[in-house]
Design a protein around this motif. Structure first.
Motif, PDB file in Angstrom:
ATOM      1  N   HIS A 142       0.860  -1.179   0.000  1.00 36.92           N
ATOM      2  CA  HIS A 142       0.000   0.000   0.000  1.00 36.92           C
ATOM      3  C   HIS A 142       0.900   1.233   0.000  1.00 36.92           C
ATOM      4  CE1 HIS A 142       1.236   0.078   4.159  1.00 36.92           C
ATOM      5  NE2 HIS A 142       0.698   1.283   4.290  1.00 36.92           N
ATOM      6  N   GLN A 143       0.305   2.375  -0.206  1.00 43.75           N
ATOM      7  CA  GLN A 143       1.074   3.628  -0.217  1.00 43.75           C
ATOM      8  C   GLN A 143       0.758   4.456   1.022  1.00 43.75           C
ATOM      9  OE1 GLN A 143      -0.005   5.603  -3.856  1.00 43.75           O
ATOM     10  NE2 GLN A 143       1.982   5.176  -4.786  1.00 43.75           N
ATOM     11  N   PRO A 144       1.769   5.015   1.628  1.00 44.57           N
ATOM     12  CA  PRO A 144       1.482   6.050   2.634  1.00 44.57           C
ATOM     13  C   PRO A 144       1.014   7.308   1.900  1.00 44.57           C
ATOM     14  CG  PRO A 144       3.836   5.910   2.262  1.00 44.57           C
ATOM     15  CD  PRO A 144       3.206   4.786   1.454  1.00 44.57           C
ATOM     16  N   GLY A 145       0.319   8.153   2.568  1.00 44.03           N
ATOM     17  CA  GLY A 145      -0.128   9.392   1.921  1.00 44.03           C
ATOM     18  C   GLY A 145       1.041  10.297   1.586  1.00 44.03           C
ATOM     19  N   GLU A 146       0.884  11.089   0.539  1.00 48.23           N
ATOM     20  CA  GLU A 146       1.927  12.050   0.185  1.00 48.23           C
ATOM     21  C   GLU A 146       2.005  13.140   1.255  1.00 48.23           C
ATOM     22  OE1 GLU A 146       1.258  13.643  -3.641  1.00 48.23           O
ATOM     23  OE2 GLU A 146       1.816  11.805  -4.708  1.00 48.23           O
ATOM     24  N   PRO A 147       3.204  13.595   1.557  1.00 43.26           N
ATOM     25  CA  PRO A 147       3.336  14.652   2.572  1.00 43.26           C
ATOM     26  C   PRO A 147       2.771  15.971   2.061  1.00 43.26           C
ATOM     27  CG  PRO A 147       5.453  14.238   1.517  1.00 43.26           C
ATOM     28  CD  PRO A 147       4.510  13.180   1.001  1.00 43.26           C
ATOM     29  N   GLY A 148       2.396  16.816   2.990  1.00 46.59           N
ATOM     30  CA  GLY A 148       1.930  18.145   2.619  1.00 46.59           C
ATOM     31  C   GLY A 148       3.093  19.075   2.305  1.00 46.59           C
ATOM     32  N   GLU A 149       2.759  20.251   1.811  1.00 51.21           N
ATOM     33  CA  GLU A 149       3.762  21.271   1.534  1.00 51.21           C
ATOM     34  C   GLU A 149       3.853  22.227   2.721  1.00 51.21           C
ATOM     35  OE1 GLU A 149       1.658  22.684  -1.939  1.00 51.21           O
ATOM     36  OE2 GLU A 149       3.230  21.862  -3.225  1.00 51.21           O
ATOM     37  N   GLU A 150       5.001  22.821   2.911  1.00 53.17           N
ATOM     38  CA  GLU A 150       5.162  23.757   4.014  1.00 53.17           C
ATOM     39  C   GLU A 150       6.107  24.876   3.622  1.00 53.17           C
ATOM     40  OE1 GLU A 150       8.659  21.905   6.780  1.00 53.17           O
ATOM     41  OE2 GLU A 150       6.661  21.012   7.013  1.00 53.17           O
ATOM     42  N   MET A 151       5.936  26.026   4.234  1.00 60.49           N
ATOM     43  CA  MET A 151       6.782  27.172   3.949  1.00 60.49           C
ATOM     44  C   MET A 151       6.515  28.285   4.968  1.00 60.49           C
ATOM     45  SD  MET A 151       4.738  28.610   0.584  1.00 60.49           S
ATOM     46  CE  MET A 151       6.139  29.582   0.083  1.00 60.49           C
ATOM     47  N   TRP A 152       7.506  29.167   5.095  1.00 56.38           N
ATOM     48  CA  TRP A 152       7.324  30.408   5.843  1.00 56.38           C
ATOM     49  C   TRP A 152       6.969  31.496   4.841  1.00 56.38           C
ATOM     50  CZ3 TRP A 152       7.391  31.291  11.047  1.00 56.38           C
ATOM     51  CH2 TRP A 152       7.895  30.268  11.861  1.00 56.38           C
ATOM     52  N   VAL A 153       6.040  32.352   5.194  1.00 52.56           N
ATOM     53  CA  VAL A 153       5.653  33.463   4.322  1.00 52.56           C
ATOM     54  C   VAL A 153       5.503  34.730   5.160  1.00 52.56           C
ATOM     55  CG1 VAL A 153       4.477  32.022   2.617  1.00 52.56           C
ATOM     56  CG2 VAL A 153       3.176  32.968   4.542  1.00 52.56           C
ATOM     57  N   TRP A 154       5.641  35.846   4.490  1.00 50.28           N
ATOM     58  CA  TRP A 154       5.350  37.149   5.090  1.00 50.28           C
ATOM     59  C   TRP A 154       3.981  37.605   4.631  1.00 50.28           C
ATOM     60  CZ3 TRP A 154       7.769  39.977   8.736  1.00 50.28           C
ATOM     61  CH2 TRP A 154       9.088  39.635   9.058  1.00 50.28           C
ATOM     62  N   LEU A 155       3.199  38.118   5.551  1.00 53.59           N
ATOM     63  CA  LEU A 155       1.949  38.793   5.204  1.00 53.59           C
ATOM     64  C   LEU A 155       2.212  40.295   5.293  1.00 53.59           C
ATOM     65  CD1 LEU A 155      -0.676  36.697   7.206  1.00 53.59           C
ATOM     66  CD2 LEU A 155       0.174  36.334   4.893  1.00 53.59           C
ATOM     67  N   ARG A 156       1.895  40.998   4.221  1.00 54.27           N
ATOM     68  CA  ARG A 156       2.101  42.448   4.205  1.00 54.27           C
ATOM     69  C   ARG A 156       0.794  43.110   3.794  1.00 54.27           C
ATOM     70  NH1 ARG A 156       6.974  44.072   0.651  1.00 54.27           N
ATOM     71  NH2 ARG A 156       8.006  42.897   2.303  1.00 54.27           N
ATOM     72  N   LEU A 157       0.300  43.987   4.649  1.00 54.46           N
ATOM     73  CA  LEU A 157      -0.976  44.657   4.400  1.00 54.46           C
ATOM     74  C   LEU A 157      -0.738  46.004   3.739  1.00 54.46           C
ATOM     75  CD1 LEU A 157      -4.044  44.939   4.728  1.00 54.46           C
ATOM     76  CD2 LEU A 157      -3.640  45.795   7.039  1.00 54.46           C
ATOM     77  N   LYS A 158      -1.399  46.191   2.602  1.00 57.46           N
ATOM     78  CA  LYS A 158      -1.403  47.494   1.935  1.00 57.46           C
ATOM     79  C   LYS A 158      -2.857  47.936   1.866  1.00 57.46           C
ATOM     80  CE  LYS A 158       2.752  46.824  -0.893  1.00 57.46           C
ATOM     81  NZ  LYS A 158       3.313  46.841  -2.253  1.00 57.46           N
ATOM     82  N   LEU A 159      -3.195  48.912   2.700  1.00 59.06           N
ATOM     83  CA  LEU A 159      -4.585  49.342   2.791  1.00 59.06           C
ATOM     84  C   LEU A 159      -5.089  49.822   1.437  1.00 59.06           C
ATOM     85  CD1 LEU A 159      -4.440  51.306   6.159  1.00 59.06           C
ATOM     86  CD2 LEU A 159      -5.280  48.993   5.782  1.00 59.06           C
ATOM     87  N   LEU A 160      -6.349  49.541   1.169  1.00 59.22           N
ATOM     88  CA  LEU A 160      -6.961  49.955  -0.082  1.00 59.22           C
ATOM     89  C   LEU A 160      -7.577  51.337   0.094  1.00 59.22           C
ATOM     90  CD1 LEU A 160      -8.692  46.678  -1.287  1.00 59.22           C
ATOM     91  CD2 LEU A 160      -6.449  47.568  -1.862  1.00 59.22           C
ATOM     92  N   ALA A 161      -7.054  52.301  -0.610  1.00 59.80           N
ATOM     93  CA  ALA A 161      -7.571  53.663  -0.555  1.00 59.80           C
ATOM     94  C   ALA A 161      -7.507  54.271  -1.945  1.00 59.80           C
ATOM     95  CB  ALA A 161      -6.775  54.505   0.445  1.00 59.80           C
ATOM     96  N   ASP A 162      -8.407  55.191  -2.227  1.00 57.70           N
ATOM     97  CA  ASP A 162      -8.430  55.866  -3.523  1.00 57.70           C
ATOM     98  C   ASP A 162      -7.467  57.044  -3.549  1.00 57.70           C
ATOM     99  OD1 ASP A 162     -10.724  54.307  -4.602  1.00 57.70           O
ATOM    100  OD2 ASP A 162     -11.791  55.275  -2.970  1.00 57.70           O
ATOM    101  N   VAL A 163      -7.328  57.711  -2.401  1.00 54.54           N
ATOM    102  CA  VAL A 163      -6.530  58.931  -2.318  1.00 54.54           C
ATOM    103  C   VAL A 163      -5.595  58.825  -1.125  1.00 54.54           C
ATOM    104  CG1 VAL A 163      -6.596  61.444  -2.138  1.00 54.54           C
ATOM    105  CG2 VAL A 163      -8.461  60.238  -3.291  1.00 54.54           C
ATOM    106  N   GLY A 164      -4.341  59.224  -1.301  1.00 53.57           N
ATOM    107  CA  GLY A 164      -3.372  59.212  -0.217  1.00 53.57           C
ATOM    108  C   GLY A 164      -3.011  60.621   0.212  1.00 53.57           C
TER     109      GLY A 164
END
Length: 352
Positions: A142-164
């Motif tokens: 039988h087969q064992p299940g394939e491993p999942g993927e993993e990684m470190w990521v950065w979340l960067r927020l850029k507020l949505l605005a029409d005028v700065g």
């Protein structure tokens, strides 16, 4: 609520469930044969943009996100259940950036309800029933299940605005945004009253737009002076910028050029965006001085400049008229009685 616009997190999708090794066992049935089912799929890692958030502060306390693995296969040819997706909810305007180089954008969530599957769950392993052939009638592999993927990521927020809104510290940006919008930004007679970006909804002549106020820039902000230029990312998506210049400074032209140099040093196309200039606090100066300073600013390259007062509201209508010319057509229509009604009869969404 504390404002946080950057966070580093670890994500991992679920591994697939292992396949089963099983043989049919029933009374009076000899040599029932293999009946081990396959394993289920592991859960995906999905990012979803939701309207109720405007900060990444939650990711300061929860930094590891792991999807569940799939269920193992079972006898009687039963396939294991697939694991549910792990949905990570983030504010609208969030970018997911690779930790390897800190620059590669893996996902950019700019619309409410937008979902992006970043990591796929592992495939479930095969049960022994799938190995049965005419020459291999009782397989035990039988087969064992394939491993999942993993990684470190950065979340960067850029507020949505029409005028700065940009300018030096103490240029009156907080008073300005309080005057034209529903924001209650802190106002003080000292530099860097604004420490984090502020958003406000401006309603003018039956139209609405979102105005973003960021902390003041000083000379050398691109090199880390003052608060630095980190918050300039929140106006990268703006269609037009309002540059507020304090009439009480010694040299308004130099004030205009300092901010212009910092925008150019930051990059991101900010220096190329349309710019409307506002000479602020004209209620504290006479008309002759105001005209003289405006003439100097025009000579230095300010094409559109308006004398305004954030404290009294003087000149705001003309300035906002100029800003509206850079924004898309209105989504609101006028009722016969003069009240404003949205074209789709729904309250327009704003990120605050």
């Amino acid at each position: 609520m504390h404002f946080l616009d950057q966070a580093k997190i670890f994500i991992r999708s679920g591994a697939g469930g292992p396949g089963a090794v099983s043989f049919r066992r029933e009374k009076y049935i000899e040599y029932g044969g293999p009946d081990g089912g396959d394993g289920g799929w592991g859960g995906d890692v999905v990012f979803e943009a939701v309207p109720a958030l405007n900060t990444l502060i939650d990711f300061r306390y929860a930094q590891h996100f792991k999807a569940r693995r799939g269920t193992h296969g079972m006898g009687k040819d039963r396939t294991g259940a697939s694991a549910p997706d792990l949905v990570i909810k983030v504010p609208v305007g969030t970018q997911v950036i690779s930790d390897e180089d800190g620059e590669t954008v893996l996902a950019d969530l700019t619309e409410v309800g937008q979902r992006i599957t970043l990591l796929k769950g592992g495939m479930g392993g095969r049960g022994n029933a799938s190995y049965k052939t005419s020459t291999n009638r009782a397989p035990r592999q039988h087969q064992p299940g394939e491993p999942g993927e993993e990684m470190w990521v950065w979340l960067r927020l850029k507020l949505l605005a029409d005028v700065g809104l940009v300018g030096l510290p103490n240029a009156g940006k907080s008073t300005f945004i309080n005057q034209v919008s529903n924001t209650k930004a802190k106002v003080g007679d000292y530099a860097f009253t604004t420490l984090v970006p502020k958003l406000g909804v401006v309603r003018h002549k039956g139209r609405e737009f979102v105005l973003a106020d960021i902390p003041g820039l000083i000379e050398g902000a691109a090199d880390g002076a003052g608060i630095g230029d980190r918050f300039l990312g929140h106006i990268e998506r703006c269609r037009v910028l309002i540059h507020l210049i304090d009439i009480s400074v010694e040299d308004p032209v130099e004030a205009m050029q300092i901010v212009g140099r910092e925008l150019e040093a930051y990059g991101g196309g900010l220096a190329d965006k349309p710019m409307v200039y506002a000479l602020n606090k004209v209620d504290l100066a006479d008309a002759e001085l105001t005209e003289a300073f405006m003439a100097e600013l025009r000579t230095a390259g300010a094409t559109e400049i308006f004398p305004v007062s954030g404290a009294t509201g003087q000149g705001m209508e003309q300035l906002l008229d100029a800003v509206l010319a850079y924004l898309p057509a209105a989504t609101a229509t006028e009722r016969p009685d003069g009240e404003v009604e949205d074209a789709d009869d729904e309250e327009p969404w704003s990120p605050i």
